[in-house]
Motif scaffolding. Sequence first.
Motif: not given
Length: 443
Positions: A21-22, A24-37, A154-163
């Motif tokens: 995973a280190a 793994y550089h493909r960008s992940v297109h996650a939805k940006i969650i707004g404050a009221n979403d 490693e994948v969580s770090k590369a994708t910057n996901r909240v886990v």
Amino acid sequence: MSEKTSRRDFVKTGVAAAGTAAVYHRSVHAKIIGANDRINLGFIGVGGRGNSLLRDFSLAAKTTPAQIVAICDAYRKRVTNAQANVEKLTQTKPEMGTMDYHEVIARKDIDAVIIATPDHWHAPMAIEAMKAGKDVYCEKPMTRTVDEAKKFYEVSKATNRVVQIGSQTTSSDQWWKARKAIEDGMIGQLLMSQGSYHRNSIEGEWNYTIDPNAGPQGKGDDFIDWKMWLGNAPQRPFSAERFFRFRKYWDYSGGIATDLFYHVVAPLNLCWGEAQFPHKVMASGGTYVFKDGREVPDTFHLIAEFPKGHSLVLSSSMANSQHIPGLIRGHEGTIMMVPEGQFEGRVDHITVTPERIAKKKFVEKYGSEEVKLMTEKRETHYENFLRCVKTREKTVLDPLTAFKAMTTIAMSVQSYREGRVLYFNEVTQKVTDKPAEAMQAKI
């Protein structure tokens, strides 16, 4: 696999496909969650634990708005029942009920997935979800093996996901009070942490109820997609015993270590100030009472040593319910975490007492020979996860802390099964049969 999933597609989604995973550089297109979403959640695995999480997250959604839009399980009856339960809890029925988890992860409107499957599925599903831009709440244990945990991290770090890893006790305040006490020098040099997890149920541990009509040949809600459920585990003919009582078998679980000791090792890593990989791990035990065909032992003991110069000692039996005290020992004092020994749930206080050699100094500083540190109410594990999905902060039980705790747990299982002492090389992040110093000397 389901009829929609080929072997080739499955391999792409497994841990093997995660690669290193280190890189793994493909960008992940996650939805940006707004404050009221409102956060959209997908649940994968809604058996006993997963069904409880439906309620827990429905309650947490009152703090940070969220809705359950998809339900998935390899047993159709569980999907049907979970959808009905969500409707009772929230007055809204989830849009999707499926037996193919790929469909949940593929939905672009889902922000986070909750994984409460058998342990062998945690890493493949979490990795695929993170690569698809989803945040992940994954039940404990993080994974089954050290290598899986490493890839997960490693994948969580590369994708910057909240886990968030689902050892809920880590969101209780006592661990943080103990951490500050250690940092403040209340017990001097840390020496040893000890704890236990004992049970003695009438049925014998993990002998969950079997639905007699359920299986690959079941009609309607009795249908189980056995091939999907097995996933990357060894291929075997359908076994209702294995499906409903998976914690008894090495293919899908690590028994006491993964089911129960994770509730001890994870929060202790918070207490110690900085999560730590072990240096040396050994385990023993056996199946002394429940000789019912289970593979995992009913009695299990773990000893681990850490590079910073302290040890961990855990004992457990599923055939005797009496605990030993759960505490943290220092050279100058002791923190009593749980007198009855079971490291789970919230307590209203922890107690610090000095050793004789440090009693005078302790009394002069704190005015008493015993100090009770009262705990405070904190947000729940589920509230913490949902809030962090919005704010992108680090969760209470983040992937790195969870990886380090999982290393100790998985090594204890391997030590028991192989009958030998194991070591962890923190530089290579590999389990070995020799200390890192000895390996270095050979080079």
